[in-house]
Design a protein around this motif. Structure first.
Motif, PDB file in Angstrom:
ATOM      1  N   THR A   1       0.856  -1.189   0.000  1.00 32.60           N
ATOM      2  CA  THR A   1       0.000   0.000   0.000  1.00 32.60           C
ATOM      3  C   THR A   1       0.890   1.237   0.000  1.00 32.60           C
ATOM      4  OG1 THR A   1      -0.139  -0.045   2.416  1.00 32.60           O
ATOM      5  CG2 THR A   1      -1.912  -1.121   1.187  1.00 32.60           C
ATOM      6  N   ILE A   2       0.336   2.334  -0.509  1.00 35.71           N
ATOM      7  CA  ILE A   2       1.083   3.588  -0.625  1.00 35.71           C
ATOM      8  C   ILE A   2       0.400   4.645   0.232  1.00 35.71           C
ATOM      9  CG2 ILE A   2       1.843   5.424  -2.182  1.00 35.71           C
ATOM     10  CD1 ILE A   2       1.766   3.382  -4.452  1.00 35.71           C
ATOM     11  N   GLU A   3       1.198   5.394   0.987  1.00 31.45           N
ATOM     12  CA  GLU A   3       0.687   6.579   1.679  1.00 31.45           C
ATOM     13  C   GLU A   3       1.581   7.757   1.319  1.00 31.45           C
ATOM     14  OE1 GLU A   3       1.630   7.418   5.852  1.00 31.45           O
ATOM     15  OE2 GLU A   3       2.202   5.306   6.022  1.00 31.45           O
ATOM     16  N   THR A   4       0.985   8.952   1.301  1.00 35.90           N
ATOM     17  CA  THR A   4       1.736  10.169   1.007  1.00 35.90           C
ATOM     18  C   THR A   4       1.415  11.214   2.066  1.00 35.90           C
ATOM     19  OG1 THR A   4      -0.037  10.941  -0.468  1.00 35.90           O
ATOM     20  CG2 THR A   4       1.823   9.797  -1.485  1.00 35.90           C
ATOM     21  N   ASP A   5       2.350  12.151   2.260  1.00 37.38           N
ATOM     22  CA  ASP A   5       2.097  13.225   3.218  1.00 37.38           C
ATOM     23  C   ASP A   5       0.962  14.116   2.762  1.00 37.38           C
ATOM     24  OD1 ASP A   5       4.117  12.368   4.889  1.00 37.38           O
ATOM     25  OD2 ASP A   5       5.629  13.633   3.969  1.00 37.38           O
ATOM     26  N   ASN A   6       0.882  14.373   1.469  1.00 34.73           N
ATOM     27  CA  ASN A   6      -0.162  15.227   0.905  1.00 34.73           C
ATOM     28  C   ASN A   6      -0.688  14.589  -0.369  1.00 34.73           C
ATOM     29  OD1 ASN A   6       0.528  17.442   2.796  1.00 34.73           O
ATOM     30  ND2 ASN A   6       2.393  17.550   1.556  1.00 34.73           N
ATOM     31  N   ASP A   7      -1.961  14.808  -0.665  1.00 35.08           N
ATOM     32  CA  ASP A   7      -2.563  14.298  -1.893  1.00 35.08           C
ATOM     33  C   ASP A   7      -2.661  15.368  -2.972  1.00 35.08           C
ATOM     34  OD1 ASP A   7      -2.896  11.889  -0.625  1.00 35.08           O
ATOM     35  OD2 ASP A   7      -4.945  12.324   0.015  1.00 35.08           O
ATOM     36  N   TYR A   8      -2.386  16.619  -2.601  1.00 35.72           N
ATOM     37  CA  TYR A   8      -2.493  17.735  -3.546  1.00 35.72           C
ATOM     38  C   TYR A   8      -1.191  18.512  -3.531  1.00 35.72           C
ATOM     39  CZ  TYR A   8      -4.587  21.611  -6.137  1.00 35.72           C
ATOM     40  OH  TYR A   8      -4.885  22.549  -7.093  1.00 35.72           O
ATOM     41  N   LEU A   9      -0.611  18.733  -4.709  1.00 36.31           N
ATOM     42  CA  LEU A   9       0.629  19.498  -4.854  1.00 36.31           C
ATOM     43  C   LEU A   9       0.363  20.763  -5.664  1.00 36.31           C
ATOM     44  CD1 LEU A   9       3.232  16.706  -5.660  1.00 36.31           C
ATOM     45  CD2 LEU A   9       2.847  17.863  -3.484  1.00 36.31           C
ATOM     46  N   TYR A  10       0.961  21.850  -5.223  1.00 38.18           N
ATOM     47  CA  TYR A  10       0.860  23.107  -5.975  1.00 38.18           C
ATOM     48  C   TYR A  10       1.960  23.166  -7.026  1.00 38.18           C
ATOM     49  CZ  TYR A  10      -2.752  25.426  -3.249  1.00 38.18           C
ATOM     50  OH  TYR A  10      -3.958  25.779  -2.693  1.00 38.18           O
ATOM     51  N   ASN A  11       1.587  23.671  -8.216  1.00 39.17           N
ATOM     52  CA  ASN A  11       2.591  23.861  -9.259  1.00 39.17           C
ATOM     53  C   ASN A  11       2.644  25.312  -9.727  1.00 39.17           C
ATOM     54  OD1 ASN A  11       0.230  24.047 -10.696  1.00 39.17           O
ATOM     55  ND2 ASN A  11       0.540  22.185 -11.897  1.00 39.17           N
ATOM     56  N   ASN A  12       2.214  26.238  -8.838  1.00 40.88           N
ATOM     57  CA  ASN A  12       2.299  27.657  -9.176  1.00 40.88           C
ATOM     58  C   ASN A  12       3.754  28.045  -9.416  1.00 40.88           C
ATOM     59  OD1 ASN A  12       0.105  26.946  -7.379  1.00 40.88           O
ATOM     60  ND2 ASN A  12      -0.549  29.077  -7.569  1.00 40.88           N
ATOM     61  N   LYS A  13       3.995  28.686 -10.520  1.00 39.62           N
ATOM     62  CA  LYS A  13       5.381  28.974 -10.896  1.00 39.62           C
ATOM     63  C   LYS A  13       5.913  30.218 -10.201  1.00 39.62           C
ATOM     64  CE  LYS A  13       8.292  29.036 -15.023  1.00 39.62           C
ATOM     65  NZ  LYS A  13       8.300  29.037 -16.506  1.00 39.62           N
ATOM     66  N   ASN A  14       5.051  31.192  -9.948  1.00 47.19           N
ATOM     67  CA  ASN A  14       5.529  32.482  -9.443  1.00 47.19           C
ATOM     68  C   ASN A  14       4.809  32.891  -8.169  1.00 47.19           C
ATOM     69  OD1 ASN A  14       7.325  33.016 -11.703  1.00 47.19           O
ATOM     70  ND2 ASN A  14       5.475  33.313 -12.923  1.00 47.19           N
ATOM     71  N   ASN A  15       4.639  31.960  -7.226  1.00 46.70           N
ATOM     72  CA  ASN A  15       4.003  32.275  -5.965  1.00 46.70           C
ATOM     73  C   ASN A  15       4.901  31.871  -4.817  1.00 46.70           C
ATOM     74  OD1 ASN A  15       1.036  33.223  -6.397  1.00 46.70           O
ATOM     75  ND2 ASN A  15       1.303  31.545  -7.843  1.00 46.70           N
ATOM     76  N   ASP A  16       4.796  32.626  -3.697  1.00 46.38           N
ATOM     77  CA  ASP A  16       5.619  32.333  -2.525  1.00 46.38           C
ATOM     78  C   ASP A  16       5.142  31.079  -1.814  1.00 46.38           C
ATOM     79  OD1 ASP A  16       7.000  34.708  -2.978  1.00 46.38           O
ATOM     80  OD2 ASP A  16       5.583  35.875  -1.781  1.00 46.38           O
ATOM     81  N   LEU A  17       3.820  30.893  -1.759  1.00 44.54           N
ATOM     82  CA  LEU A  17       3.240  29.806  -0.988  1.00 44.54           C
ATOM     83  C   LEU A  17       2.990  28.593  -1.871  1.00 44.54           C
ATOM     84  CD1 LEU A  17       0.602  31.863   1.016  1.00 44.54           C
ATOM     85  CD2 LEU A  17       2.831  31.094   1.793  1.00 44.54           C
ATOM     86  N   GLY A  18       2.649  27.505  -1.222  1.00 42.99           N
ATOM     87  CA  GLY A  18       2.282  26.296  -1.963  1.00 42.99           C
ATOM     88  C   GLY A  18       3.460  25.370  -2.158  1.00 42.99           C
ATOM     89  N   THR A  19       3.427  24.229  -1.506  1.00 46.74           N
ATOM     90  CA  THR A  19       4.532  23.287  -1.644  1.00 46.74           C
ATOM     91  C   THR A  19       4.377  22.454  -2.905  1.00 46.74           C
ATOM     92  OG1 THR A  19       5.751  21.509  -0.550  1.00 46.74           O
ATOM     93  CG2 THR A  19       3.382  21.494  -0.292  1.00 46.74           C
ATOM     94  N   ASN A  20       5.490  22.147  -3.530  1.00 46.18           N
ATOM     95  CA  ASN A  20       5.450  21.298  -4.721  1.00 46.18           C
ATOM     96  C   ASN A  20       6.123  19.959  -4.472  1.00 46.18           C
ATOM     97  OD1 ASN A  20       8.121  22.152  -4.621  1.00 46.18           O
ATOM     98  ND2 ASN A  20       8.336  22.203  -6.843  1.00 46.18           N
ATOM     99  N   VAL A  21       6.391  19.631  -3.193  1.00 48.35           N
ATOM    100  CA  VAL A  21       7.083  18.388  -2.852  1.00 48.35           C
ATOM    101  C   VAL A  21       6.311  17.651  -1.773  1.00 48.35           C
ATOM    102  CG1 VAL A  21       9.185  17.395  -1.868  1.00 48.35           C
ATOM    103  CG2 VAL A  21       9.353  19.312  -3.456  1.00 48.35           C
ATOM    104  N   THR A  22       6.223  16.347  -1.913  1.00 50.68           N
ATOM    105  CA  THR A  22       5.696  15.498  -0.858  1.00 50.68           C
ATOM    106  C   THR A  22       6.427  14.163  -0.920  1.00 50.68           C
ATOM    107  OG1 THR A  22       3.687  14.699   0.230  1.00 50.68           O
ATOM    108  CG2 THR A  22       3.811  14.433  -2.170  1.00 50.68           C
TER     109      THR A  22
END
Length: 673
Positions: free
Chosen positions: A191-212
Motif C-alpha cells: 500500500t502507498i501513503e503520502t504526506d499530501n494528496d495535492y501538490l501546488y505547481n504555481n510557478k511564481n508564488n511564494d506559498l504552496g509546496t510542490n514536494v511530498t
C-alpha cells in the motif's frame, strides 16, 4: 471448416555423461564495526520531534517521515547496488518557527541490544525559507556477513540536528530500523501513503509546496524486496528512488495543462521468487482550485485545496475571492466575505453565469509582520440546463441480428462484428411549455456505423443529425435535431446501426440526454436510462507452452522419454481464450511436420508418439492425431496430460550426438460440424 493452425518450437536437451562437482569457497573475513565514543542517547533513542505540518506552507520545522521506517534485507541482496542500503531523511524548515541558521547533524547507530554509537556527523550551512535538506548515510550488508547465520540482526538509525549558534534548537528524526534476515521474505501486498494528496505547481508564488513524500507498506512487514517508484505522467510530477514526489511547475513542459490535472504514483515490488506486487495512488496537482459544474437554479462551491481544518487558524490569513466574465474578463471587486474564507459558494445560478471564472488570493502574515502570498488559478464555472421532470425520455436497445438469453431492454450481450443494433427513444412533453430547438444526444461505441435515423416513421437526412468521434475515448457523440416539441407532443426515434471493428472484448455504456429551449429562452434537459453493450471479438485464441523433455543419454535406445513437470498435469499444455459467440463442436489435432534437429542440422533418431486412455499403444504423429475435442455449446477446455500420457518421445537408436534439439509441432483446430 475452420482450421486454426499454430506452429510452436519445442526443445530437447541431449546430455553427455558428466560428473559435476560444486566447489564452494568460504570467506574468512571478520566483522569490522567501527567503535566510537558512546553517545548520550537513551536506550530506545531520543523522542522524535513532531513531523512538520503542511498547510500551503510548512507550519513547523522538523524531520519528515523517512521514506521507509522499517527495511528488511538479506546478505548479498540484489535490490541494493554493491550491497549498500541507503539510509536517508529530510529536514524541512518552516519560516514561521525558525530563523535562518547553520547547524550540526549526527547519525546514531545501534546494533541489536548494543549501545547507540555515532555513525556519521558533520556541519551544514543555513537553510532558506520553506526548503529542505536531505541527510544520507548507509549500511553495508557485507559488514555483517560473518555475524549472520540463522538469526535476525537488527540495526537502528536516528538522526539528530542541532541548529543555531545561541538557541541550540534540537530536532530528532524517527528511528529507522534495518532487519538483516537469513532468507528472503516475499511481499504479498503493498500500500502507498503520502504526506499530501495535492501538490501546488504555481510557478511564481511564494506559498504552496510542490514536494511530498510517498512511502510503501508491505504485508508482511519484513518483506525484503524494495519498491520501485514511478509516476504515470512525468510532465505532471517526478518521483525519485526514495519516494520524493516533485510537481512540475506550470509551463515547465510542452503540456501546459499542468494547471489542473491528476497523476498516479506507482510502487512495484519484485520478490526473490519472481512474483510481482504493485500498488497505485491518485495524486492531484494544480494551482489551488478545481473547475465546477452545476445546473441552473443550483449553487456552486469553490474550495481552496491543501488546507487542513486543524491548521487554518495557526496563522493570520487574508483570503479574497474574485469573479471574471470570461477568461480574459476584468476581475470584479472582492466578493462578499463568507463564514469560511477558504471556500466560496455562489448564489443560485442562471445560464448567464455559464463561462464565468473564479479565483482567490491568499496572504499569510507571521513573525514580525512578514507576509507571503499566493494567487490561485482561474476556475471555470459551467452551468448546465435545469432538469425538466415533465419532459420524459425513455430508451432501450435491441440486437436485431441475434438475441442472447441474458439480454434486457437496456443490456445487450455477445455483440459481434456485423450485428445490427437498434437504439429506440421516446420523448413525451407532459409539461406546460412548448420547447424549441430540441436535440437528442447519446454516445455510441467508436466502431458503430449509423445506417439510418427515423423519427415518427420518417427517415432523416444526413444534415439532420451529426456524429463527432472521440478517438482517445473510443466513442462518438450522436446528436439528432428533433425540432420543436409542443405541449403533449410525442416523438419516437429509432437509430439503426451496424457493428464494426471489434478486435477485443469490451463493454460500452452511455446515458442519452435531451435539451430544449422554451419561449423565454430557458434551457431544459432530460436524462434517459443508462444502457450497456457487451462486445465480443468472436475469436478462439490458443496459448501453447513450449514442451521440454527429459535428457537423453548416449546409451538410451528404444525407450520413451517424458515431458518435464511444467507440462504435466495439473499444469496445462494449451489454454484457450474461447470468445466464440456460437460454440460449435471443435476438434484439436497434433502432428509433427519436421524432424528434431540440432543447431548443426543433425537429425535426432527419435519420433513423437501420442498415447491416450483408449489405446494401449502410443500412436506416431507424423500424420495428424486427434488429441482433444469439445461438444456443442461447450467452451474448449485446457489440455492437460499425465506424465505417461499425451505426447511422448520415443528414442529409436543409440550413440546420439550431444546437443540441444528442437522442432515445430503443428496444432490445428477444426470445426467438426
Amino acid at each position: 471448416m475452420k482450421v486454426y493452425l499454430n506452429l510452436k518450437f519445442h526443445k530437447l536437451l541431449i546430455l553427455p555423461i558428466l560428473f559435476v562437482f560444486s566447489i564452494v569457497a568460504f570467506n574468512n573475513q571478520t566483522e569490522n564495526i567501527v567503535t566510537a565514543k558512546e553517545a548520550t542517547i537513551p536506550t530506545e533513542g531520543f523522542p522524535s520531534t513532531p513531523a512538520p505540518i503542511w498547510a500551503i506552507i510548512w507550519m513547523n520545522s522538523g524531520f519528515s517521515k523517512p521514506p521507509k521506517e522499517v527495511i528488511s534485507a538479506t546478505i548479498d541482496n540484489t535490490n541494493y547496488s554493491n550491497n549498500i542500503i541507503p539510509i536517508s531523511n529530510s529536514f524541512i524548515k518552516s519560516s514561521l518557527t525558525l530563523p535562518s541558521a547553520s547547524g550540526n547533524y549526527t547519525w546514531y547507530k545501534k546494533i541489536d541490544d548494543g549501545a547507540w554509537k555515532v555513525s556519521d556527523s558533520g556541519y551544514v550551512s543555513a537553510l532558506s525559507v520553506n526548503s529542505n535538506r536531505k541527510f544520507n548515510t548507509s549500511l553495508n550488508l557485507l559488514d555483517f556477513k560473518n555475524l549472520h547465520s540463522k538469526k535476525i540482526i537488527t540495526v537502528k538509525y536516528q538522526l539528530a540536528y542541532i541548529l543555531g549558534v545561541f538557541s541550540k534548537d534540537r530536532y530528532y528524526s524517527r528511528i529507522i530500523t534495518v532487519h538483516i534476515l537469513p532468507t528472503n521474505v516475499n511481499a504479498k501486498s503493498i500500500t502507498i501513503e503520502t504526506d499530501n494528496d495535492y501538490l501546488y505547481n504555481n510557478k511564481n508564488n511564494d506559498l504552496g509546496t510542490n514536494v511530498t513524500y510517498a512511502r510503501a507498506t508491505t504485508d508482511p512487514e519484513f518483506a525484503t524486496a524494495q519498491p520501485e517508484w514511478s509516476v504515470s505522467d512525468e510532465s505532471k510530477a517526478t518521483i525519485d528512488s526514495n519516494g520524493e514526489i516533485t510537481a512540475k511547475p506550470t509551463g515547465s513542459s510542452a503540456n501546459d495543462s499542468n494547471q489542473i490535472s491528476s497523476f498516479f504514483v506507482y510502487a512495484k515490488i519484485k520478490n526473490a521468487d519472481g512474483t510481482i506486487v504493485t500498488a497505485s495512488k491518485l495524486m492531484n496537482v494544480g494551482e489551488g482550485l478545481y473547475d465546477q459544474k452545476a445546473r441552473a437554479g443550483e449553487r456552486a462551491t469553490f474550495v481552496l485545496q491543501g488546507f487542513d481544518n486543524s491548521t487554518r487558524d495557526s496563522f493570520k490569513t487574508d483570503v479574497k475571492w474574485y469573479k471574471k466574465k470570461g477568461k480574459n474578463g476584468k476581475p470584479s471587486s472582492p466578493l462578499p466575505k463568507q463564514d469560511d474564507p477558504f471556500r466560496y459558494t455562489t448564489e443560485p445560478l442562471t445560464k448567464d453565469d455559464d463561462g464565468d471564472y473564479y479565483y482567490a488570493t491568499i496572504k499569510m502574515t507571521y513573525g514580525n509582520n512578514d507576509t507571503q502570498s499566493l494567487t490561485t488559478n482561474d476556475a471555470l464555472l459551467t452551468v448546465n440546463p435545469a432538469l425538466n421532470p415533465n419532459v420524459k425520455l425513455t430508451n432501450q436497445v435491441e440486437n436485431v441480428s441475434s438475441k442472447s438469453d441474458q439480454d434486457t431492454p437496456l443490456i445487450l450481450n455477445d455483440i459481434v462484428n456485423n450485428d445490427l443494433i437498434d437504439y429506440k427513444f421516446q420523448l413525451n412533453n407532459d409539461g406546460e411549455r412548448d420547447l424549441n430547438n430540441t436535440t437528442l444526444s447519446t454516445y455510441l461505441s467508436l466502431g458503430t456505423e449509423i445506417v439510418g435515423v427515423n423519427v415518427d416513421g420518417t427517415d432523416l437526412t444526413d444534415s439532420q443529425y451529426s456524429t463527432t468521434a472521440h478517438i482517445n475515448n473510443r466513442n462518438q457523440l450522436l446528436q439528432i435535431n428533433i425540432g420543436s416539441l409542443k405541449i403533449n407532443d410525442k416523438r419516437n426515434i429509432i437509430v439503426h446501426t451496424l457493428t464494426h471493428d471489434i478486435d477485443r472484448n469490451f463493454a460500452f455504456a452511455a446515458t442519452p440526454f435531451f435539451i430544449g429551449t422554451d419561449d423565454d429562452q430557458n434551457d431544459y434537459q432530460s436524462i434517459g436510462s443508462k444502457f450497456k453493450l457487451n462486445y465480443l471479438n468472436n475469436e478462439l485464441i490458443p496459448h501453447i507452452k513450449t514442451i521440454n523433455f527429459e535428457p537423453i543419454y548416449p546409451f538410451d535406445v528404444n525407450v520413451d522419454k517424458y515431458r518435464l513437470n511444467s507440462t504435466n498435469s495439473p499444469n496445462e499444455i494449451i489454454t484457450f481464450e474461447d470468445h466464440r459467440k456460437k460454440k460449435n463442436p471443435l476438434k484439436v489435432y497434433l502432428n509433427e511436420p519436421d524432424n528434431l534437429i540440432d543447431t548443426h542440422n543433425n537429425s535426432l533418431a527419435a519420433i513423437f508418439k501420442f498415447k491416450n486412455d483408449t489405446s494401449p499403444y502410443p500412436q506416431p504423429i507424423k500424420d495428424k492425431v486427434l488429441v482433444a475435442q469439445s461438444a456443442q455449446d461447450q467452451t474448449l477446455q485446457p489440455i492437460r496430460w499425465d506424465k505417461d500420457k499425451g505426447l511422448l518421445l520415443h528414442v529409436t537408436k543409440s550413440n546420439i550426438i550431444a546437443g540441444e534439439y528442437h522442432t515445430k509441432l503443428s496444432w490445428s483446430i477444426q470445426d467438426s460440424v
